[in-house]
Design a protein around this motif. Structure first.
Motif, PDB file in Angstrom:
ATOM      1  N   GLY A 248       0.805  -1.212   0.000  1.00 55.15           N
ATOM      2  CA  GLY A 248       0.000   0.000   0.000  1.00 55.15           C
ATOM      3  C   GLY A 248       0.841   1.266   0.000  1.00 55.15           C
ATOM      4  N   MET A 249       0.129   2.411  -0.047  1.00 57.23           N
ATOM      5  CA  MET A 249       0.789   3.716  -0.123  1.00 57.23           C
ATOM      6  C   MET A 249       1.311   4.189   1.231  1.00 57.23           C
ATOM      7  SD  MET A 249       0.585   4.826  -3.281  1.00 57.23           S
ATOM      8  CE  MET A 249      -0.350   4.486  -4.788  1.00 57.23           C
ATOM      9  N   GLY A 250       0.675   3.767   2.320  1.00 56.11           N
ATOM     10  CA  GLY A 250       1.038   4.283   3.624  1.00 56.11           C
ATOM     11  C   GLY A 250       0.371   5.620   3.901  1.00 56.11           C
TER      12      GLY A 250
ATOM     13  N   ASP B 239       3.001 -11.584  13.720  1.00 54.83           N
ATOM     14  CA  ASP B 239       3.620 -10.273  13.938  1.00 54.83           C
ATOM     15  C   ASP B 239       3.128  -9.271  12.900  1.00 54.83           C
ATOM     16  OD1 ASP B 239       5.021 -11.450  15.958  1.00 54.83           O
ATOM     17  OD2 ASP B 239       6.993 -11.314  14.996  1.00 54.83           O
ATOM     18  N   GLU B 240       3.304  -8.003  13.199  1.00 49.31           N
ATOM     19  CA  GLU B 240       3.020  -6.932  12.241  1.00 49.31           C
ATOM     20  C   GLU B 240       4.285  -6.122  11.989  1.00 49.31           C
ATOM     21  OE1 GLU B 240      -1.752  -6.145  12.813  1.00 49.31           O
ATOM     22  OE2 GLU B 240      -0.349  -4.626  13.536  1.00 49.31           O
ATOM     23  N   LEU B 241       4.319  -5.470  10.834  1.00 48.56           N
ATOM     24  CA  LEU B 241       5.472  -4.677  10.428  1.00 48.56           C
ATOM     25  C   LEU B 241       5.071  -3.219  10.251  1.00 48.56           C
ATOM     26  CD1 LEU B 241       6.916  -7.114   7.771  1.00 48.56           C
ATOM     27  CD2 LEU B 241       8.048  -6.492   9.907  1.00 48.56           C
ATOM     28  N   PHE B 242       5.959  -2.327  10.647  1.00 46.70           N
ATOM     29  CA  PHE B 242       5.846  -0.908  10.359  1.00 46.70           C
ATOM     30  C   PHE B 242       7.059  -0.512   9.518  1.00 46.70           C
ATOM     31  CE2 PHE B 242       2.795  -1.163  13.667  1.00 46.70           C
ATOM     32  CZ  PHE B 242       2.024  -0.007  13.661  1.00 46.70           C
ATOM     33  N   ILE B 243       6.821   0.187   8.414  1.00 43.66           N
ATOM     34  CA  ILE B 243       7.892   0.661   7.544  1.00 43.66           C
ATOM     35  C   ILE B 243       7.696   2.149   7.329  1.00 43.66           C
ATOM     36  CG2 ILE B 243       8.955   0.492   5.254  1.00 43.66           C
ATOM     37  CD1 ILE B 243       7.817  -2.334   5.048  1.00 43.66           C
ATOM     38  N   ILE B 244       8.783   2.913   7.367  1.00 47.68           N
ATOM     39  CA  ILE B 244       8.704   4.350   7.104  1.00 47.68           C
ATOM     40  C   ILE B 244       9.678   4.712   5.987  1.00 47.68           C
ATOM     41  CG2 ILE B 244      10.466   5.143   8.748  1.00 47.68           C
ATOM     42  CD1 ILE B 244       8.417   7.410   9.487  1.00 47.68           C
ATOM     43  N   SER B 245       9.350   5.796   5.258  1.00 52.04           N
ATOM     44  CA  SER B 245      10.147   6.197   4.102  1.00 52.04           C
ATOM     45  C   SER B 245      10.822   7.543   4.329  1.00 52.04           C
ATOM     46  CB  SER B 245       9.262   6.293   2.860  1.00 52.04           C
ATOM     47  OG  SER B 245       8.476   7.482   2.899  1.00 52.04           O
ATOM     48  N   ARG B 246      11.689   7.894   3.410  1.00 59.62           N
ATOM     49  CA  ARG B 246      12.427   9.162   3.497  1.00 59.62           C
ATOM     50  C   ARG B 246      11.496  10.363   3.535  1.00 59.62           C
ATOM     51  NH1 ARG B 246      13.696  12.301  -0.645  1.00 59.62           N
ATOM     52  NH2 ARG B 246      13.326  10.606  -2.111  1.00 59.62           N
ATOM     53  N   LEU B 247      10.366  10.295   2.817  1.00 60.81           N
ATOM     54  CA  LEU B 247       9.420  11.397   2.791  1.00 60.81           C
ATOM     55  C   LEU B 247       8.430  11.363   3.966  1.00 60.81           C
ATOM     56  CD1 LEU B 247       8.608  11.635  -1.023  1.00 60.81           C
ATOM     57  CD2 LEU B 247      10.284  12.932   0.308  1.00 60.81           C
ATOM     58  N   GLY B 248       8.629  10.436   4.883  1.00 54.76           N
ATOM     59  CA  GLY B 248       7.797  10.391   6.083  1.00 54.76           C
ATOM     60  C   GLY B 248       6.516   9.611   5.936  1.00 54.76           C
ATOM     61  N   LYS B 249       6.374   8.773   4.907  1.00 53.91           N
ATOM     62  CA  LYS B 249       5.196   7.917   4.771  1.00 53.91           C
ATOM     63  C   LYS B 249       5.417   6.627   5.546  1.00 53.91           C
ATOM     64  CE  LYS B 249       5.143   7.810   0.320  1.00 53.91           C
ATOM     65  NZ  LYS B 249       4.739   7.416  -1.041  1.00 53.91           N
ATOM     66  N   LEU B 250       4.361   6.160   6.206  1.00 52.39           N
ATOM     67  CA  LEU B 250       4.471   4.961   7.041  1.00 52.39           C
ATOM     68  C   LEU B 250       3.347   3.993   6.698  1.00 52.39           C
ATOM     69  CD1 LEU B 250       5.352   4.739  10.769  1.00 52.39           C
ATOM     70  CD2 LEU B 250       3.281   3.599   9.953  1.00 52.39           C
ATOM     71  N   ILE B 251       3.688   2.711   6.638  1.00 52.47           N
ATOM     72  CA  ILE B 251       2.696   1.677   6.371  1.00 52.47           C
ATOM     73  C   ILE B 251       2.767   0.617   7.460  1.00 52.47           C
ATOM     74  CG2 ILE B 251       4.239   0.320   4.876  1.00 52.47           C
ATOM     75  CD1 ILE B 251       1.761  -0.413   3.216  1.00 52.47           C
ATOM     76  N   ARG B 252       1.598   0.062   7.785  1.00 50.10           N
ATOM     77  CA  ARG B 252       1.475  -1.010   8.771  1.00 50.10           C
ATOM     78  C   ARG B 252       0.743  -2.171   8.120  1.00 50.10           C
ATOM     79  NH1 ARG B 252      -2.208  -0.668  14.335  1.00 50.10           N
ATOM     80  NH2 ARG B 252      -1.743  -2.791  15.088  1.00 50.10           N
ATOM     81  N   PHE B 253       1.320  -3.374   8.180  1.00 54.08           N
ATOM     82  CA  PHE B 253       0.655  -4.540   7.613  1.00 54.08           C
ATOM     83  C   PHE B 253       1.152  -5.811   8.303  1.00 54.08           C
ATOM     84  CE2 PHE B 253       4.444  -3.885   5.057  1.00 54.08           C
ATOM     85  CZ  PHE B 253       4.954  -5.157   4.871  1.00 54.08           C
ATOM     86  N   ALA B 254       0.459  -6.911   8.042  1.00 61.09           N
ATOM     87  CA  ALA B 254       0.791  -8.188   8.674  1.00 61.09           C
ATOM     88  C   ALA B 254       2.022  -8.812   8.018  1.00 61.09           C
ATOM     89  CB  ALA B 254      -0.394  -9.143   8.574  1.00 61.09           C
ATOM     90  N   ALA B 255       2.958  -9.258   8.830  1.00 61.76           N
ATOM     91  CA  ALA B 255       4.162  -9.910   8.301  1.00 61.76           C
ATOM     92  C   ALA B 255       3.818 -11.187   7.550  1.00 61.76           C
ATOM     93  CB  ALA B 255       5.135 -10.204   9.435  1.00 61.76           C
TER      94      ALA B 255
END
Length: 553
Positions: free
Chosen positions: A285-287, A503-519
């Motif tokens: 997804g976009m986050g 578990d779940e994962l959180f990922i963040i990007s250089r532009l500050g977008k964050l996504i949360r999804f199931a591992a």
């Protein structure tokens, strides 16, 4: 009471700044400054509102507004989108959302953007910056006279693209331009009797060409995004003749919990946001926009903490600090955060590179840029820790880059920027540390995590591609200090973390977008792979990850 009628036209543009200059040159006045917007669309579980092309939305910018949009008799045959619109201001976003939930309306779509408003003649012109593209939207008064003016205004201000797109608000046909460009699909074309025939049928508008959706787990992110946009458009078109359109079930929102996500930027801006405020998405997804930092101060670290936890912070100089999580003010998802330098005596140029909740294991594992690894007993970092105590000599492997908990009898998994890794027993690391992985001069260590033989490690590339590498397919070395072997095919690995079922994962990007999804959405592999799309990125790159253990959900 006469119904309010909204007439709007949207355009996708490549150069939003050029449109802004043309507006000013044409004499447009600023209606509202650039502001961050949060939007959530609500519907029933069976999609009753979408089926009749209606919209129920909450929007939060400088105020909170509740909006209903429905079809208008004038909409048929119009090049613009003409709809009935009823809007009012409410005081609290979350309480209004709770009322919707009690009435049977759940959140089915969430999106964020930056918006700036101009006025030109009798037309309102808004410039929208979204994660997947920039848009110009023209709105104004009622009727077809305004529609004609708006269409002429659009022709003079923007250059639209040729592909059509379903509206971002999900409330029926928008007659706007496609935000997802068609990628190069030649490598996916099969023989005339296979996928080629299905693709041809789709081009003719037949939505039933395929009996089931193909496996896109190995497809590039732009291909996945394009297929999903086509699927959404087909569903919308079917909705014109079929009164009931099935809506994919929204992922369940998390109830309030005593956990939070801490985001830290490279220069030390930090914030703490309750975990339940982050909506769950699907992989790829976009986050959503998270830390609001300066353009040259990208988010570099994520941590999962309990509200009563104490954070153990480790710096690039190898120093350690204790910081109660509550010292960071609770913030909404989109917030600037506060400077850690106001809470910690950091040296000039010293960065926080590790953030761990106290009590996560028996030892802390520290990793330096050149692959030096050290194991520190957790008791050394207790309440008696002198702030700024050093646990790493910069002469041994350069600055510190990562920290992780271990259980005392685990294996250590060290990963490098070029996607190479090594695994060995943590008990082989002496008290003063040792070289953990031998690296080429062009490479650098980036991550460390403790693992066992039946674990998997999530590996993430800067391009948003990721994989779960099973340790059953990654043999342990007899000793540290050897050259790593390829763990994942990537140009730049940015993170590695142990993951387990649920578990779940959180990922963040250089532009500050964050996504949360199931591992669990990531296929686990024993061999070397390039990975699958974990986050859709445009002119952006992933920078940090953290995991949420299943037992805290």
């Amino acid at each position: 009471m006469e119904p309010n009628v909204e007439v709007e036209v949207k355009f996708l543009v490549d150069d939003l700044e050029a449109v802004r200059r043309r507006l000013v040159a044409a004499g447009a006045t600023t209606g509202a400054p650039r502001v961050h917007e949060r939007n959530v669309r609500f519907d029933t579980a069976d999609g009753a509102l979408l089926a009749r092309q209606a919209l129920l939305r909450l929007r939060q910018d400088s105020r909170v507004r509740l909006t209903y949009k429905g079809l208008s008799d004038q909409d048929a045959g119009s090049e613009a989108k003409i709809r009935e619109e009823i809007e009012l201001t409410v005081e609290e976003f979350d309480r209004m959302a709770l009322i919707f939930a009690r009435l049977g309306f759940g959140a089915v779509q969430s999106y964020e953007k930056y918006r700036q408003t101009f006025h030109w003649r009798d037309v309102e012109v808004v410039l929208d910056e979204m994660p997947f593209g920039n848009f110009v939207e023209l709105e104004g008064g009622d009727g077809r006279r305004t529609e004609g003016r708006r269409r002429r205004a659009g022709a003079g201000l923007v250059a639209a693209r040729a592909d059509q797109l379903p509206g971002t608000d999900g409330a029926g046909p928008s007659r706007v331009r496609l935000a997802v460009q068609r990628p190069d699909l030649r490598q996916f074309r099969g023989p005339a009797g296979g996928h080629g025939r299905a693709a041809a049928a789709m081009r003719r508008g037949r939505g039933d060409a395929m009996t089931e959706r193909p496996d896109l787990s190995q497809a590039p992110a732009d291909v996945v995004a394009y297929v999903e946009a086509l699927e959404a458009e087909l569903a919308r078109l079917r909705g014109r003749s079929e009164p009931r359109v099935a809506v994919p079930a929204a992922l369940p929102d998390e109830p309030p919990s005593p956990y939070a996500i801490v985001t830290i930027s490279r220069r030390g801006a930090a914030k703490r946001t309750p975990r339940h405020l982050y909506g769950r998405q699907r992989r790829g997804g976009m986050g959503v926009f998270d830390l609001d930092a300066a353009d040259d101060d990208a988010p570099s670290l994520l941590a999962h903490v309990g509200e009563a936890d104490t954070l153990l912070l480790f710096t690039s100089d190898g120093r350690a600090f204790r910081l109660p999580a509550g010292k960071l003010p609770e913030s909404p998802v989109r917030a600037r955060g506060m400077a850690l330098a106001d809470l910690l005596p950091l040296r000039p140029g010293e960065r926080v590179v590790g953030a761990l909740s106290e009590g996560g294991g028996q030892y802390i594992i520290l990793l330096s840029q050149r692959g030096w690894v050290r194991r520190v007993r957790a008791s050394y970092l207790g309440g008696s820790l002198i702030p700024g105590t050093s646990f790493h000599d910069l002469k041994e492997g350069g600055p510190l880059v990562a920290a992780a908990w271990s259980g005392g009898g685990d294996d250590l998994f060290l990963a490098s920027r070029e996607g190479k890794a090594i695994r060995f027993m943590e008990t082989q690391v002496p008290a003063r540390g040792c070289l953990g992985i031998r690296l080429d001069v062009t490479d650098a260590a980036v991550a460390v995590t403790a693992v066992r033989a039946d674990d998997g490690v999530f590996l993430l590339g800067g391009d948003g591609q990721g994989t779960v590498r099973l340790m059953s397919g990654f043999a342990a070395n007899k000793a540290p200090a050897a050259a790593g072997k390829v763990a994942m095919k990537t140009e730049q690995l940015v993170g590695a973390a142990r993951v387990r079922a649920g578990d779940e994962l959180f990922i963040i990007s250089r532009l500050g977008k964050l996504i949360r999804f199931a591992a669990d959405e990531i296929p686990a592999k024993e061999g070397v792979v390039q990975g699958v799309a974990c986050m859709a990125l445009r002119a952006d790159e992933a920078t940090a990850i953290t995991t949420v253990p299943a037992d805290s959900l």
